[in-house]
Write a protein that holds these residues in place. Structure first.
Motif, PDB file in Angstrom:
ATOM      1  N   LYS A   1       1.626   7.267  -6.521  1.00 20.27           N
ATOM      2  CA  LYS A   1       0.745   8.419  -6.748  1.00 20.27           C
ATOM      3  C   LYS A   1       1.498   9.744  -6.569  1.00 20.27           C
ATOM      4  O   LYS A   1       1.131  10.757  -7.165  1.00 20.27           O
ATOM      5  CB  LYS A   1      -0.421   8.372  -5.756  1.00 20.27           C
ATOM      6  CG  LYS A   1      -1.338   7.188  -5.927  1.00 20.27           C
ATOM      7  CD  LYS A   1      -2.251   7.341  -7.104  1.00 20.27           C
ATOM      8  CE  LYS A   1      -3.277   8.411  -6.888  1.00 20.27           C
ATOM      9  NZ  LYS A   1      -4.240   8.505  -8.014  1.00 20.27           N
TER      10      LYS A   1
ATOM     11  N   ALA B   1      -8.580   1.478  -7.361  1.00 19.08           N
ATOM     12  CA  ALA B   1      -7.747   0.529  -8.097  1.00 19.08           C
ATOM     13  C   ALA B   1      -7.403  -0.684  -7.235  1.00 19.08           C
ATOM     14  O   ALA B   1      -7.393  -1.820  -7.722  1.00 19.08           O
ATOM     15  CB  ALA B   1      -6.467   1.220  -8.566  1.00 19.08           C
ATOM     16  N   THR B   2      -7.135  -0.456  -5.951  1.00 12.97           N
ATOM     17  CA  THR B   2      -6.805  -1.573  -5.051  1.00 12.97           C
ATOM     18  C   THR B   2      -7.974  -2.526  -4.919  1.00 12.97           C
ATOM     19  O   THR B   2      -7.804  -3.753  -4.932  1.00 12.97           O
ATOM     20  CB  THR B   2      -6.401  -1.031  -3.670  1.00 12.97           C
ATOM     21  OG1 THR B   2      -5.307  -0.121  -3.813  1.00 12.97           O
ATOM     22  CG2 THR B   2      -5.988  -2.157  -2.751  1.00 12.97           C
TER      23      THR B   2
ATOM     24  N   SER C   1       2.184   1.832  -3.409  1.00 10.65           N
ATOM     25  CA  SER C   1       1.165   2.430  -4.271  1.00 10.65           C
ATOM     26  C   SER C   1       1.008   3.923  -3.991  1.00 10.65           C
ATOM     27  O   SER C   1       0.811   4.730  -4.918  1.00 10.65           O
ATOM     28  CB  SER C   1      -0.178   1.716  -4.054  1.00 10.65           C
ATOM     29  OG  SER C   1      -0.058   0.328  -4.289  1.00 10.65           O
TER      30      SER C   1
ATOM     31  N   SER D   1       0.824  -1.203   0.000  1.00 12.35           N
ATOM     32  CA  SER D   1       0.000   0.000   0.000  1.00 12.35           C
ATOM     33  C   SER D   1       0.862   1.258   0.000  1.00 12.35           C
ATOM     34  O   SER D   1       0.553   2.232  -0.707  1.00 12.35           O
ATOM     35  CB  SER D   1      -0.931  -0.005   1.221  1.00 12.35           C
ATOM     36  OG  SER D   1      -1.799  -1.112   1.194  1.00 12.35           O
TER      37      SER D   1
ATOM     38  N   PHE E   1      -3.211   3.045 -10.883  1.00 10.53           N
ATOM     39  CA  PHE E   1      -2.905   3.800  -9.665  1.00 10.53           C
ATOM     40  C   PHE E   1      -2.659   5.277  -9.970  1.00 10.53           C
ATOM     41  O   PHE E   1      -2.986   6.144  -9.152  1.00 10.53           O
ATOM     42  CB  PHE E   1      -1.676   3.219  -8.970  1.00 10.53           C
ATOM     43  CG  PHE E   1      -1.967   1.993  -8.144  1.00 10.53           C
ATOM     44  CD1 PHE E   1      -3.120   1.905  -7.381  1.00 10.53           C
ATOM     45  CD2 PHE E   1      -1.084   0.932  -8.122  1.00 10.53           C
ATOM     46  CE1 PHE E   1      -3.400   0.788  -6.623  1.00 10.53           C
ATOM     47  CE2 PHE E   1      -1.343  -0.199  -7.359  1.00 10.53           C
ATOM     48  CZ  PHE E   1      -2.512  -0.274  -6.610  1.00 10.53           C
TER      49      PHE E   1
ATOM     50  N   SER F   1       4.026   5.139 -15.911  1.00  6.79           N
ATOM     51  CA  SER F   1       3.887   3.894 -15.152  1.00  6.79           C
ATOM     52  C   SER F   1       4.770   2.784 -15.731  1.00  6.79           C
ATOM     53  O   SER F   1       5.244   1.913 -14.985  1.00  6.79           O
ATOM     54  CB  SER F   1       2.429   3.438 -15.155  1.00  6.79           C
ATOM     55  OG  SER F   1       1.958   3.233 -16.489  1.00  6.79           O
TER      56      SER F   1
ATOM     57  N   GLN G   1      -5.180   6.984   1.410  1.00  2.54           N
ATOM     58  CA  GLN G   1      -5.808   7.916   0.475  1.00  2.54           C
ATOM     59  C   GLN G   1      -6.406   9.107   1.218  1.00  2.54           C
ATOM     60  O   GLN G   1      -6.296  10.255   0.773  1.00  2.54           O
ATOM     61  CB  GLN G   1      -6.898   7.188  -0.312  1.00  2.54           C
ATOM     62  CG  GLN G   1      -7.703   8.081  -1.241  1.00  2.54           C
ATOM     63  CD  GLN G   1      -8.723   7.300  -2.041  1.00  2.54           C
ATOM     64  OE1 GLN G   1      -8.386   6.479  -2.880  1.00  2.54           O
ATOM     65  NE2 GLN G   1     -10.000   7.538  -1.756  1.00  2.54           N
TER      66      GLN G   1
ATOM     67  N   LEU H   1      -6.604   5.729  -5.374  1.00  2.40           N
ATOM     68  CA  LEU H   1      -5.806   4.599  -4.913  1.00  2.40           C
ATOM     69  C   LEU H   1      -6.675   3.452  -4.410  1.00  2.40           C
ATOM     70  O   LEU H   1      -6.454   2.290  -4.754  1.00  2.40           O
ATOM     71  CB  LEU H   1      -4.874   5.084  -3.789  1.00  2.40           C
ATOM     72  CG  LEU H   1      -3.963   4.053  -3.129  1.00  2.40           C
ATOM     73  CD1 LEU H   1      -2.980   3.485  -4.126  1.00  2.40           C
ATOM     74  CD2 LEU H   1      -3.233   4.686  -1.946  1.00  2.40           C
TER      75      LEU H   1
ATOM     76  N   ALA I   1      -5.288   1.090   1.906  1.00  6.96           N
ATOM     77  CA  ALA I   1      -5.448   1.992   0.761  1.00  6.96           C
ATOM     78  C   ALA I   1      -6.415   3.117   1.093  1.00  6.96           C
ATOM     79  O   ALA I   1      -6.168   4.290   0.760  1.00  6.96           O
ATOM     80  CB  ALA I   1      -5.938   1.199  -0.459  1.00  6.96           C
TER      81      ALA I   1
ATOM     82  N   TYR J   1      -0.087  -0.264 -12.290  1.00 13.70           N
ATOM     83  CA  TYR J   1       0.597   1.000 -11.995  1.00 13.70           C
ATOM     84  C   TYR J   1      -0.062   2.156 -12.738  1.00 13.70           C
ATOM     85  O   TYR J   1      -0.173   3.266 -12.204  1.00 13.70           O
ATOM     86  CB  TYR J   1       2.071   0.904 -12.366  1.00 13.70           C
ATOM     87  CG  TYR J   1       2.910   0.161 -11.347  1.00 13.70           C
ATOM     88  CD1 TYR J   1       2.323  -0.411 -10.216  1.00 13.70           C
ATOM     89  CD2 TYR J   1       4.276   0.027 -11.502  1.00 13.70           C
ATOM     90  CE1 TYR J   1       3.084  -1.092  -9.284  1.00 13.70           C
ATOM     91  CE2 TYR J   1       5.053  -0.645 -10.565  1.00 13.70           C
ATOM     92  CZ  TYR J   1       4.448  -1.206  -9.459  1.00 13.70           C
ATOM     93  OH  TYR J   1       5.192  -1.869  -8.532  1.00 13.70           O
TER      94      TYR J   1
END
Length: 382
Positions: A100, A169-170, A96, A93, A161, A107, A339, A166, A335, A158
């Protein structure tokens, strides 16, 4: 045969040369539990106490046996595998989140750096285990597709993301167990029950709630990051990444233990790096980050991704796959937290509803597979 107290299982020789699974103790049984019945039939009897071996103690002589007075067994740390799973989820996490935070780096280039780190750390393993660089001839085509699909999944994830929230996408990536069951039914002829269909519908519902297509939710879509076109592109990329990940799992299941896992990771890194370099030259996107901050973030992403994989592997070595798969849903929790704290983006109720559907789907699939494997293990013991 050896019989000891407790719930751990070990294989010991039985009649006919087969192996029989019997429970072993996890506790310190120094003069407390039921006696260890060793030696078994066929072993030396009277006058050989110093030489007789206890199979549950790796052949140690009786004075050092697990049930001998004054001896202590090293107790396993309970829950260590689940702790490794949570730590792995946290590292993934954070990686990720760093992705961002990177500015003006495509990516695909981030994926190339990740592949470089992975190849550098896997290379000593190839040399140590003497697996070679190509693998068995009959398995190379499977290894190639494993590397191609796995690296494609990473690049697409990627990208997702970078262009969508975030947490969104997770959450989408957590529908991979459902697609794995579907692809295993198609290509490996594994059983696909009504429960698998229900979990698939739950996952699809969750993805729809996150994507919020205009033909269902109207032209005004709120709560997205950036414009809706990028959000839709990110959603499609995340879905394709999830399908590629599921296909990778099916290939690994097909190959089984005939190929060392280090070799599988090597193909993933090398093919991914080659593909990233080709794509970067075609898109003319290859450039080093201008500021030191982005360079540090790139290196951190590579190290965090590698650390996450290491802890996840160790978790699967210590714990059953079912609990690990369920605990991996902490990825979604981390996530959402990251975020909100670092990206100042509050999730909508649609996103929370979609996350609930996807997590319920993946958890249900994991629990069902776990129960099936437990039943098969009990039947094999009988």
């Amino acid at each position: 045969m050896v019989l000891c107290q407790g719930g751990e299982v070990a294989a010991v020789p039985a009649a006919g040369g087969k192996e029989l699974e019997v429970p072993l103790s996890r506790e310190d049984g120094a003069g407390t539990g039921q006696p260890c019945l060793c030696p078994g039939p066929g072993m030396e009897a009277a006058g050989a106490e110093e030489r007789r071996g206890c199979s549950c103690c790796s052949g140690l002589s009786w004075p050092r046996c697990c049930e001998a007075p004054g001896t202590k067994k090293k107790a396993a740390c309970p829950g260590l595998g689940l702790f490794y799973t949570i730590l792995s989820a946290f590292l993934f996490s954070v990686a990720s989140l760093f992705l961002k935070k990177i500015e003006d780096v495509h990516s695909v280039e981030v994926s190339a750096f990740r592949c470089v780190f992975q190849a550098a750390f896997v290379l000593p393993g190839l040399i140590y285990y003497k697996t070679g660089f190509l693998g068995p001839k009959g398995k190379r085509i499977f290894l190639f597709f494993r590397g191609f699909l796995g690296s494609s999944a990473m690049i697409l994830l990627y990208y997702a993301f970078q262009v969508m929230p975030l947490a969104d996408a997770t959450v989408i990536t957590f529908s991979s167990p459902v697609f794995t069951s579907l692809l295993a039914w198609i290509f490996l002829k594994e059983k696909y029950s009504i429960w698998d269909l229900v979990f698939t519908l739950f996952a699809v519902t969750g993805v729809v709630l996150i994507a919020r297509p205009p033909f269902l939710f109207g032209s005004r879509v709120t709560g997205i990051e950036g414009n809706y076109t990028d959000h839709l592109k990110g959603t499609i990329a995340a879905i394709i990444s999830t399908v590629c990940t599921a296909a990778t799992f099916v290939i690994l299941r097909k190959v089984g233990k005939s190929v060392h896992y280090v070799l599988s990771i090597w193909y993933y890194a090398v093919i991914g790096l080659i593909g990233c370099i080709i794509a970067l030259f075609i898109m003319n996107e290859w450039r080093l980050p201008y500021c030191g901050k982005d360079r540090v973030l790139l290196i951190s992403i590579g190290l965090l991704g590698l650390g996450g994989q290491i802890f996840l592997t160790k978790a699967l070595q210590l714990e059953k796959a079912g609990p690990v798969a369920i605990m991996r849903t902490m990825d979604v929790v981390f996530a959402f937290i990251l975020q909100i704290l670092f990206l100042n983006h509050l999730p909508t109720w649609w996103t929370l509803g979609g996350a609930l559907c996807v997590v319920a789907s993946s958890s249900g699939t994991a629990i069902r597979k776990w129960r099936q494997s437990s039943k098969k293990a009990k039947q094999s013991e009988i």
